[in-house]
Design a protein around this motif. Structure first.
Motif, PDB file in Angstrom:
ATOM      1  N   THR A 105      21.634 -49.903   3.428  1.00 45.94           N
ATOM      2  CA  THR A 105      21.584 -48.444   3.525  1.00 45.94           C
ATOM      3  C   THR A 105      20.822 -47.781   2.390  1.00 45.94           C
ATOM      4  N   GLN A 107      22.106 -46.955  -0.282  1.00 49.93           N
ATOM      5  CA  GLN A 107      23.041 -46.089  -1.003  1.00 49.93           C
ATOM      6  C   GLN A 107      23.172 -46.577  -2.437  1.00 49.93           C
ATOM      7  N   GLN A 108      23.022 -45.666  -3.386  1.00 53.12           N
ATOM      8  CA  GLN A 108      23.122 -46.044  -4.788  1.00 53.12           C
ATOM      9  C   GLN A 108      24.577 -46.310  -5.158  1.00 53.12           C
TER      10      GLN A 108
END
Length: 211
Positions: A105, A107-108
């Motif tokens: 994704t 996402q961090q």
């Protein structure tokens, strides 16, 4: 041999725009937290990218090496049930930061820095250890990707074998190195570390997009 012209797209900066020199790009991103930028080989590519979003270009490598079908099959596709870590350094030494993201994704999951007078190799090492600690803390069975052979070796040896000299400006980095080395020596982990195949898959998803 003359250095090839590059064009720099700044999606989030002061100001945003397309610049034909790294110096101009640096001016536009200076003191801008979370600045978003990436270099391109042609002005047409830069214009096309500027019309899109920064996230569309993270993990994209426009200079992939052409491999044979046999090599591609052997390498295969990346495992998306993983996290990816990477670092960026503007100079050697220079301003350094690192982060980890969800490979699928983007996402961090964590981000540290920027730190003064760091190097990319040190950042890669710290990112990898941080990722291992993160996965252990969350009791996760996911694997971890790094595109740095050097960092992977350092982690296996439990030692950051950097030639970087400690100064008053980078003391925080050396504190983190000591903490990372101590973590490796006092913790066990089952996480599998995998080399990210940049030549086939493009830039690692945790890439900062500043090449």
């Amino acid at each position: 041999m003359a250095k090839k012209q590059k064009y720099y797209v700044v999606w989030f900066g002061n100001p945003a725009g397309i610049f034909d020199s790294w110096k101009e790009c640096q001016r536009s991103i200076k003191d801008v937290k979370g600045a978003q930028y990436k270099s391109f080989l042609t002005f047409e590519e830069a214009k096309k990218a500027f019309r899109k979003e920064y996230k569309d270009y993270i993990g994209i490598n426009t200079k992939k090496k052409k491999l044979s079908n046999e090599e591609l099959i052997k390498i295969g596709e990346p495992n998306l049930y993983t996290i990816s870590v990477d670092a960026a350094s503007s100079g050697n030494p220079g301003i350094m930061e690192y982060r980890g993201v969800d490979t699928q994704t983007h996402q961090q999951l964590f981000c540290q820095g920027p730190f003064e007078q760091g190097t990319n190799n040190v950042g890669e090492f710290l990112a990898l250890v941080h990722g291992l600690a993160f996965l252990k803390q969350h009791n996760s069975d996911r694997k971890i990707y790094s595109d740095s052979k050097i960092a992977i070796v350092w982690v296996k040896k439990k030692k950051c074998n950097t030639k970087l000299k400690q100064t008053s400006k980078n003391k925080k980095i050396f504190d983190l190195i000591l903490r990372a080395e101590n973590w490796l020596k006092t913790n066990s982990y089952k996480t599998t570390i995998i080399k990210w195949e940049t030549k086939v898959w493009g830039e690692i998803p945790a890439d900062f997009g500043r090449k």
